[in-house]
Design a protein around this motif. Structure first.
Motif, short mmCIF file in Angstrom:
data_model
loop_
_atom_site.label_atom_id
_atom_site.label_comp_id
_atom_site.label_asym_id
_atom_site.label_seq_id
_atom_site.Cartn_x
_atom_site.Cartn_y
_atom_site.Cartn_z
N TYR A 2 0.79 -1.22 0.00
CA TYR A 2 0.00 0.00 0.00
C TYR A 2 0.83 1.28 0.00
N ASN B 167 -8.85 -2.28 -7.63
CA ASN B 167 -9.91 -1.80 -6.73
C ASN B 167 -9.86 -2.52 -5.38
N LYS C 289 -7.10 -1.02 -3.40
CA LYS C 289 -7.54 0.26 -2.83
C LYS C 289 -8.42 0.06 -1.60
N LYS D 72 -7.88 1.23 2.24
CA LYS D 72 -8.86 2.04 2.98
C LYS D 72 -9.11 1.42 4.36
#
Lengths: 384, 384
Positions: B198, B277, B280, B284
């Motif tokens: 990340y 996605n 991501k 998050k």
């Protein structure tokens, strides 16, 4: 390192695949498609189920279905907790050999000569010692308990058996199982060809004769599911905890899609009917092949009652079955498996498979027969 | 025999599954579904392809796709012949450990403490010797090359590394890889969490730094394909022949349906978008979890840059993380993994996973936080 041998048949197969107009009688894989009901269940699982890890021992429903299937077809009295699902019968064998050595505290495994080419390599991989018991052409390669007894030592961890046998197609009799059980040594029984038996009892297992045994089986052969890679072990109670730890650690769990499909394989009645039809078809081919072999004056060396293999004695033509197999490939355009792949006692023999169409069987045996008649003639001419 | 340990988290998981209203933060499996394009290709393969054995090293198209994927994402220059497909990353590790010992003629494998709980068991299964190199909380559990050097002996066959790391989420830096490569010892690099990074470089491999290495990877984590059981090894040229023999003998080949699906996973652009996605979304959750953990006054013990794990320091509450995990399960109704599962250096820590929804993360960390605040109060009262 050099000890881990590769199948010679694999090299032949690779060479054969590069050539044209070859009849393949070296095949170890069903030519039937997986029954449609099994495929549909695989598709349904992909669509509807979360394809995550399962319990390391396999889905409970599958383990129960396997136990029930054995109880129904083989006449056993198994419980699901003794069933361990694995990614094919091969990894199951790896765990069987390991646990048999661990629980006995011994490291020698007795395997047959001839026998499935991979068996010794599993044992060597685990640092065990391979010891061979003899199956001889004089006995039609059937088990001779005296020849096993003379190989048992105080280091013997287990005896590996395989019925119906690859490469011979020989099926163990009740008497064989009883004598094996009486030895008091753990039996590892590879039952992957069970069900593919054309005379006598269609399903039998070492578990009917002793609790001191590990049975191995899978879906590849009987259910024509090779590429689904699903097998299982049936183990004694005291093996459960260690086997579960090994499954968890080494494999996590078996393929989830295949596990759903396998439940369908065992429980769907239409699948059962198709399996029966496949078995009938194999038998038709078997009888056809035996008649053709006879017609061409070739010698069958073992009584092929199961699996889909026939051993042919070619000792009058060669004492090197590997060179012989390459020659028949080049000159007769038929691929066969050299006996030496399965052990020194099968040198001078070849294995052919009837997991092919009647047409290919006829053409393949004809090519072999014509080639050998010609060889004989050349031989005689040379000797003049 | 007692040496092969089972995961303690498995016991906790089993207990947790019997209970109601539990938040699961002990999970090691993506909660995402396999992308639909991959599923559809699995379905197509079942419908249209013969699901038979493949080449023992894997379908050539898949091996090529893996090599191209590595070359594109990781910046390597691989050829397909160095790629070996297996039934998950676990059997790949079994072959990696075996071949590393065979080619070195040595039997010691260095593994990190803490590290993935199964690593030592693969080595013990193959009769190798496990030797631990220390990752310490003072270093945030990142690699300290000096601590590795001091464990190298003339019996060291290989050093096992894992980046992003399970359980810590720590990601190796370029400097770490370079120092490891300079040791001149075979590196076995478990790269199963690569791509789930990340901050910094999203994909890196030991293969960018030395040819004396075996890389392990698979489809379970990044592609959310755990139940499809497909992984691979990338091996040096000189390992190819032995590895092929081992694959042939021990596993025959990997699941054919999964192999077709995996080609789609690597080559379909829509899949690539979905993976981005997912990454991501994981990030998050990671940032959310870190904020929540801070809010509740808990201590993060390692810099979680990759995978989907966070290590929390609970040493002020316990010196027995296993009892602690059982307590949080019973009293706070949140399942976590005890640090001791991963080695003695993680005693006093727990691992939580953010492969769960934001809602569950929030609730789980809240339950943990409230429970520990209460424990602290009780602790203070007791001390009065």
């Amino acid at each position: 390192m050099a000890e881990i041998k590769s199948f010679k048949v694999m090299d032949i197969l690779e060479k054969a695949n590069e050539m044209e107009d070859i009849i393949h009688l070296e095949i170890g894989e069903p030519d039937f498609d997986t029954p449609i009901e099994i495929k549909n269940e695989g598709i349904r699982a992909i669509k509807e189920e979360k394809i995550g890890y399962t319990h390391s021992m396999g889905k409970k429903e599958l383990r129960e279905a396997i136990a029930m299937y054995y109880n129904k077809k083989y006449g056993t009295n198994l419980k699901y907790k003794n069933v361990v699902v694995s990614a094919g019968t091969s990894p199951a064998l790896l765990l069987a050999v390991y646990t048999a050595m661990e629980f006995s505290g011994k490291n020698e495994i007795l395997v047959s000569n001839p026998g499935y080419a991979c068996y010794p390599n599993f044992i060597k991989f685990l640092n065990g010692k391979v010891s061979y018991y003899e199956l001889s052409s004089e006995d039609g390669f059937s088990i001779n308990i005296e020849k096993i007894k003379e190989k048992i030592t105080d280091r013997t961890a287990a005896i590996l058996i395989n019925s119906p046998g690859n490469p011979t197609g020989v099926v163990l009799k009740k008497k064989d199982y009883m004598e094996l059980a009486e030895l008091g040594i753990t039996i590892i029984s590879d039952e992957i060809y069970q069900g593919l038996v054309y005379e006598g009892k269609q399903y039998d297992t070492i578990l009917n004769y002793t609790v001191n045994a590990i049975a191995l089986n899978g879906f590849s052969k009987l259910f024509a599911m090779t590429g689904w890679r699903l097998g299982y072990l049936i183990i004694p109670d005291r093996y459960i905890m260690l086997t579960q730890k090994l499954e968890q650690n080494l494999f996590i769990s078996a393929n989830t899609i295949s596990q759903y499909a396998a439940i369908e394989a065992l429980t769907n009645e239409n699948v059962d009917k198709q399996i029966n039809n496949m078995v009938k078809e194999y038998n038709k081919r078997r009888l056809f092949a035996l008649a053709e072999i006879k017609k061409w004056g070739l010698k069958v060396a073992a009584n092929p009652l199961g699996a889909y293999y026939i051993i042919i004695d070619v000792r009058e033509y060669t004492n090197n079955s590997l060179i012989f197999a390459y020659k028949t490939l080049e000159k007769a355009r038929v691929a066969v498996t050299p006996g030496i792949d399965f052990g020194t006692n099968l040198e001078g023999f070849i294995r052919i498979s009837y997991a092919v169409s009647i047409e290919n069987l006829e053409e393949g045996i004809k090519r072999l027969g014509e080639y050998l008649q010609n060889e004989k003639k050349i031989g005689k001419e040379t000797r003049r």
